[in-house]
Design an enzyme around this catalytic site. Structure first.
Site, PDB file in Angstrom:
ATOM      1  N   ARG A  42       1.336   9.921   1.224  1.00 19.52           N
ATOM      2  CA  ARG A  42       1.880  11.093   1.795  1.00 19.52           C
ATOM      3  C   ARG A  42       2.998  11.642   1.342  1.00 19.52           C
ATOM      4  NH1 ARG A  42       0.832   7.553   7.466  1.00 19.52           N
ATOM      5  NH2 ARG A  42      -1.316   6.786   6.899  1.00 19.52           N
ATOM      6  N   GLU A  64       0.912  -1.455  -0.059  1.00 22.41           N
ATOM      7  CA  GLU A  64      -0.012  -0.151   0.031  1.00 22.41           C
ATOM      8  C   GLU A  64       0.790   1.345   0.204  1.00 22.41           C
ATOM      9  OE1 GLU A  64      -2.733   0.485   3.227  1.00 22.41           O
ATOM     10  OE2 GLU A  64      -2.864   2.744   3.016  1.00 22.41           O
ATOM     11  N   LYS A  88     -11.152  -0.779   6.392  1.00 19.91           N
ATOM     12  CA  LYS A  88     -10.013  -0.389   7.088  1.00 19.91           C
ATOM     13  C   LYS A  88     -10.578   0.098   8.667  1.00 19.91           C
ATOM     14  CE  LYS A  88      -6.465   3.264   7.025  1.00 19.91           C
ATOM     15  NZ  LYS A  88      -5.220   3.237   6.789  1.00 19.91           N
ATOM     16  N   THR A 141      -3.890   6.380   1.891  1.00 18.48           N
ATOM     17  CA  THR A 141      -4.141   7.790   2.257  1.00 18.48           C
ATOM     18  C   THR A 141      -4.498   8.623   1.088  1.00 18.48           C
ATOM     19  OG1 THR A 141      -1.736   7.423   3.482  1.00 18.48           O
ATOM     20  CG2 THR A 141      -3.112   9.580   3.732  1.00 18.48           C
TER      21      THR A 141
HETATM   22  C1  3PG Z   1      -2.220   3.808   8.265  1.00 17.82           C
HETATM   23  O1  3PG Z   1      -2.110   4.790   7.554  1.00 17.82           O
HETATM   24  O2  3PG Z   1      -2.804   2.736   7.950  1.00 17.82           O
HETATM   25  C2  3PG Z   1      -1.340   4.146   9.588  1.00 17.82           C
HETATM   26  O3  3PG Z   1      -0.743   5.149   9.625  1.00 17.82           O
HETATM   27  C3  3PG Z   1      -0.294   2.816   9.884  1.00 17.82           C
HETATM   28  O4  3PG Z   1      -0.314   2.870  10.990  1.00 17.82           O
HETATM   29  P1  3PG Z   1       1.202   2.479  11.843  1.00 17.82           P
HETATM   30  O5  3PG Z   1       2.215   3.556  11.315  1.00 17.82           O
HETATM   31  O6  3PG Z   1       0.878   2.682  13.199  1.00 17.82           O
HETATM   32  O7  3PG Z   1       1.464   1.100  11.297  1.00 17.82           O
END
Ligand code: 3PG
Length: 212
Positions: free
Chosen positions: A45, A41, A129, A69
Protein backbone atom coordinates in the site's frame (compact mmCIF):
# COMPACT_ATOMS: atom_id res chain seq x y z
CA UNK A 1 1.32 -27.70 5.01
CA UNK A 2 4.41 -25.75 4.05
CA UNK A 3 6.76 -24.58 6.76
CA UNK A 4 5.64 -21.02 6.05
CA UNK A 5 2.04 -21.97 6.90
CA UNK A 6 3.35 -23.75 10.01
CA UNK A 7 5.10 -20.56 11.09
CA UNK A 8 1.98 -18.47 10.45
CA UNK A 9 -0.13 -20.98 12.37
CA UNK A 10 2.31 -21.08 15.30
CA UNK A 11 2.34 -17.28 15.55
CA UNK A 12 -1.44 -17.06 15.17
CA UNK A 13 -1.54 -13.34 14.44
CA UNK A 14 -0.32 -11.67 11.26
CA UNK A 15 0.08 -7.90 11.53
CA UNK A 16 -0.97 -6.16 8.31
CA UNK A 17 1.54 -3.35 7.95
CA UNK A 18 1.53 -0.15 5.88
CA UNK A 19 4.78 1.79 6.26
CA UNK A 20 5.52 5.35 5.19
CA UNK A 21 9.26 4.74 5.29
CA UNK A 22 11.47 1.66 5.28
CA UNK A 23 13.24 3.16 8.31
CA UNK A 24 10.17 2.20 10.35
CA UNK A 25 10.40 -1.49 9.44
CA UNK A 26 13.09 -2.74 11.82
CA UNK A 27 11.95 -0.77 14.91
CA UNK A 28 8.44 -2.03 14.24
CA UNK A 29 9.71 -5.60 13.81
CA UNK A 30 11.54 -5.33 17.14
CA UNK A 31 8.40 -3.99 18.84
CA UNK A 32 6.37 -6.91 17.49
CA UNK A 33 9.01 -9.45 18.51
CA UNK A 34 9.04 -7.99 22.02
CA UNK A 35 5.29 -8.64 22.18
CA UNK A 36 5.60 -12.18 20.83
CA UNK A 37 4.83 -11.83 17.11
CA UNK A 38 7.47 -12.99 14.62
CA UNK A 39 5.49 -12.63 11.37
CA UNK A 40 5.07 -9.40 9.38
CA UNK A 41 2.86 -8.87 6.35
CA UNK A 42 4.28 -5.71 4.80
CA UNK A 43 1.82 -4.37 2.27
CA UNK A 44 2.29 -2.82 -1.13
CA UNK A 45 0.00 0.00 0.00
CA UNK A 46 3.07 2.20 0.10
CA UNK A 47 6.21 2.58 -1.97
CA UNK A 48 8.26 1.58 1.06
CA UNK A 49 7.12 -2.06 0.90
CA UNK A 50 10.09 -3.63 -0.90
CA UNK A 51 12.78 -1.74 0.98
CA UNK A 52 10.98 -2.55 4.26
CA UNK A 53 10.81 -6.27 3.51
CA UNK A 54 14.51 -6.23 2.55
CA UNK A 55 15.51 -4.48 5.78
CA UNK A 56 13.51 -6.88 7.95
CA UNK A 57 14.99 -9.91 6.17
CA UNK A 58 18.54 -8.57 6.58
CA UNK A 59 18.33 -7.22 10.11
CA UNK A 60 15.69 -9.43 11.76
CA UNK A 61 16.18 -12.90 10.28
CA UNK A 62 14.03 -14.39 13.04
CA UNK A 63 11.00 -12.65 11.53
CA UNK A 64 8.98 -14.33 8.77
CA UNK A 65 8.40 -11.42 6.40
CA UNK A 66 5.78 -11.59 3.68
CA UNK A 67 4.30 -9.17 1.17
CA UNK A 68 0.66 -8.08 1.40
CA UNK A 69 -1.82 -6.30 -0.87
CA UNK A 70 -0.08 -7.93 -3.84
CA UNK A 71 -2.10 -7.37 -7.01
CA UNK A 72 0.41 -7.90 -9.86
CA UNK A 73 2.97 -10.48 -10.96
CA UNK A 74 5.58 -7.71 -11.01
CA UNK A 75 4.97 -7.18 -7.28
CA UNK A 76 5.48 -10.91 -6.69
CA UNK A 77 8.86 -10.60 -8.41
CA UNK A 78 9.76 -7.53 -6.36
CA UNK A 79 8.63 -9.19 -3.12
CA UNK A 80 10.73 -12.30 -3.80
CA UNK A 81 13.72 -10.14 -4.73
CA UNK A 82 13.32 -8.29 -1.40
CA UNK A 83 13.26 -11.60 0.50
CA UNK A 84 9.53 -12.09 1.16
CA UNK A 85 8.64 -15.63 2.23
CA UNK A 86 4.91 -15.45 1.44
CA UNK A 87 2.44 -13.45 -0.61
CA UNK A 88 -0.99 -12.20 0.45
CA UNK A 89 -3.43 -10.86 -2.11
CA UNK A 90 -6.76 -9.13 -1.36
CA UNK A 91 -8.59 -11.27 -3.92
CA UNK A 92 -8.26 -14.50 -5.84
CA UNK A 93 -6.58 -14.14 -9.24
CA UNK A 94 -5.77 -17.33 -11.15
CA UNK A 95 -2.95 -15.49 -12.89
CA UNK A 96 -1.35 -14.36 -9.61
CA UNK A 97 -1.75 -17.76 -7.92
CA UNK A 98 -0.20 -19.58 -10.88
CA UNK A 99 2.63 -17.08 -11.04
CA UNK A 100 3.40 -17.45 -7.31
CA UNK A 101 3.30 -21.23 -7.67
CA UNK A 102 5.71 -21.04 -10.63
CA UNK A 103 8.01 -18.94 -8.43
CA UNK A 104 7.64 -21.38 -5.55
CA UNK A 105 6.34 -18.89 -3.00
CA UNK A 106 3.23 -19.61 -0.89
CA UNK A 107 0.29 -17.34 -1.65
CA UNK A 108 -2.81 -16.61 0.43
CA UNK A 109 -5.42 -15.09 -1.87
CA UNK A 110 -8.47 -13.32 -0.52
CA UNK A 111 -11.76 -15.19 -0.85
CA UNK A 112 -15.28 -14.77 0.52
CA UNK A 113 -17.43 -17.01 -1.68
CA UNK A 114 -17.80 -20.76 -2.36
CA UNK A 115 -16.87 -20.15 -6.01
CA UNK A 116 -13.63 -18.37 -5.16
CA UNK A 117 -12.69 -21.17 -2.78
CA UNK A 118 -13.48 -23.78 -5.44
CA UNK A 119 -11.24 -21.96 -7.88
CA UNK A 120 -8.49 -21.90 -5.25
CA UNK A 121 -8.90 -25.63 -4.58
CA UNK A 122 -8.62 -26.31 -8.30
CA UNK A 123 -5.33 -24.44 -8.20
CA UNK A 124 -4.11 -26.71 -5.40
CA UNK A 125 -4.54 -24.25 -2.52
CA UNK A 126 -5.93 -25.16 0.88
CA UNK A 127 -5.42 -21.94 2.86
CA UNK A 128 -7.21 -18.70 2.06
CA UNK A 129 -7.31 -15.17 3.34
CA UNK A 130 -10.95 -14.34 4.20
CA UNK A 131 -11.27 -10.63 3.51
CA UNK A 132 -12.89 -8.35 4.52
CA UNK A 133 -13.94 -10.70 7.32
CA UNK A 134 -16.22 -8.38 9.31
CA UNK A 135 -18.20 -7.16 6.32
CA UNK A 136 -18.63 -10.70 4.90
CA UNK A 137 -20.09 -12.28 8.01
CA UNK A 138 -16.97 -13.24 9.97
CA UNK A 139 -17.01 -16.56 11.81
CA UNK A 140 -20.57 -17.38 10.75
CA UNK A 141 -19.65 -17.27 7.07
CA UNK A 142 -16.37 -19.16 7.54
CA UNK A 143 -18.26 -21.89 9.41
CA UNK A 144 -20.79 -22.16 6.59
CA UNK A 145 -18.01 -22.30 3.98
CA UNK A 146 -16.23 -25.01 5.98
CA UNK A 147 -19.22 -27.36 5.67
CA UNK A 148 -18.62 -28.25 2.01
CA UNK A 149 -14.91 -27.45 2.14
CA UNK A 150 -13.82 -29.28 5.28
CA UNK A 151 -10.12 -29.38 4.45
CA UNK A 152 -9.51 -25.67 4.10
CA UNK A 153 -8.09 -23.11 6.49
CA UNK A 154 -8.73 -19.38 6.71
CA UNK A 155 -6.73 -16.29 7.54
CA UNK A 156 -9.49 -13.78 8.35
CA UNK A 157 -8.56 -10.11 8.11
CA UNK A 158 -10.58 -6.92 8.09
CA UNK A 159 -12.19 -5.82 11.32
CA UNK A 160 -10.30 -8.26 13.54
CA UNK A 161 -9.09 -6.69 16.77
CA UNK A 162 -8.45 -7.40 20.46
CA UNK A 163 -12.18 -7.43 21.22
CA UNK A 164 -13.12 -10.23 18.78
CA UNK A 165 -9.78 -12.04 18.47
CA UNK A 166 -10.67 -14.80 20.94
CA UNK A 167 -13.88 -15.59 19.07
CA UNK A 168 -12.00 -15.94 15.77
CA UNK A 169 -9.18 -18.03 17.26
CA UNK A 170 -11.66 -20.41 18.88
CA UNK A 171 -12.63 -21.68 15.41
CA UNK A 172 -10.18 -24.43 14.49
CA UNK A 173 -10.36 -23.80 10.72
CA UNK A 174 -8.60 -20.49 11.29
CA UNK A 175 -4.87 -20.85 10.74
CA UNK A 176 -4.25 -17.35 12.13
CA UNK A 177 -5.91 -13.96 12.12
CA UNK A 178 -4.59 -10.88 10.36
CA UNK A 179 -5.07 -7.25 11.19
CA UNK A 180 -3.67 -3.81 11.53
CA UNK A 181 -4.95 -2.88 14.97
CA UNK A 182 -1.63 -3.32 16.79
CA UNK A 183 0.38 -1.73 13.97
CA UNK A 184 -1.94 1.21 13.41
CA UNK A 185 -0.27 3.69 11.04
CA UNK A 186 -0.74 6.55 13.51
CA UNK A 187 1.14 4.64 16.22
CA UNK A 188 3.96 3.68 13.85
CA UNK A 189 4.29 7.21 12.45
CA UNK A 190 4.36 8.61 15.99
CA UNK A 191 7.07 6.10 16.95
CA UNK A 192 4.90 4.66 19.70
CA UNK A 193 6.69 1.32 19.70
CA UNK A 194 6.13 0.62 23.40
CA UNK A 195 2.40 0.94 22.87
CA UNK A 196 2.71 -1.38 19.86
CA UNK A 197 4.54 -3.94 21.99
CA UNK A 198 1.87 -3.67 24.69
CA UNK A 199 -0.95 -4.19 22.16
CA UNK A 200 0.98 -7.06 20.58
CA UNK A 201 1.45 -8.69 23.97
CA UNK A 202 -2.26 -8.30 24.70
CA UNK A 203 -3.00 -10.06 21.39
CA UNK A 204 -0.50 -12.90 21.91
CA UNK A 205 -1.82 -13.42 25.46
CA UNK A 206 -5.31 -13.88 23.98
CA UNK A 207 -3.87 -16.24 21.35
CA UNK A 208 -2.20 -18.40 24.03
CA UNK A 209 -5.25 -18.37 26.25
CA UNK A 210 -7.37 -19.74 23.38
CA UNK A 211 -4.90 -22.01 21.59
CA UNK A 212 -2.59 -22.97 24.46
C1 3PG B 1 -6.11 -6.39 5.17
O1 3PG B 1 -5.68 -5.98 4.10
O2 3PG B 1 -5.91 -7.54 5.53
C2 3PG B 1 -6.93 -5.50 6.00
O3 3PG B 1 -6.96 -4.22 5.50
C3 3PG B 1 -6.60 -5.48 7.44
O4 3PG B 1 -7.78 -5.08 7.99
P1 3PG B 1 -7.87 -4.17 9.30
O5 3PG B 1 -7.15 -2.90 8.94
O6 3PG B 1 -9.34 -4.00 9.52
O7 3PG B 1 -7.19 -4.92 10.40
Amino acid sequence: MSSVMDRISACGIVPVINLKSADQAVPLGRALLAGGIDVMEITFRSDAACASIKKVCEELPEVLAGAGTVTTCAQIDMAIEAGAKFIVSPGLSVKLVEYAQKKNIPILPGTVTPSEILTGLELGLDTFKFFPAGQYGGIKTMKALSAPYGGIKFLPTGGVNASNLAEYLAFDKIIAVGGSWMVDKKLVDAGEFEKITAMTKEATDIFHSVRG
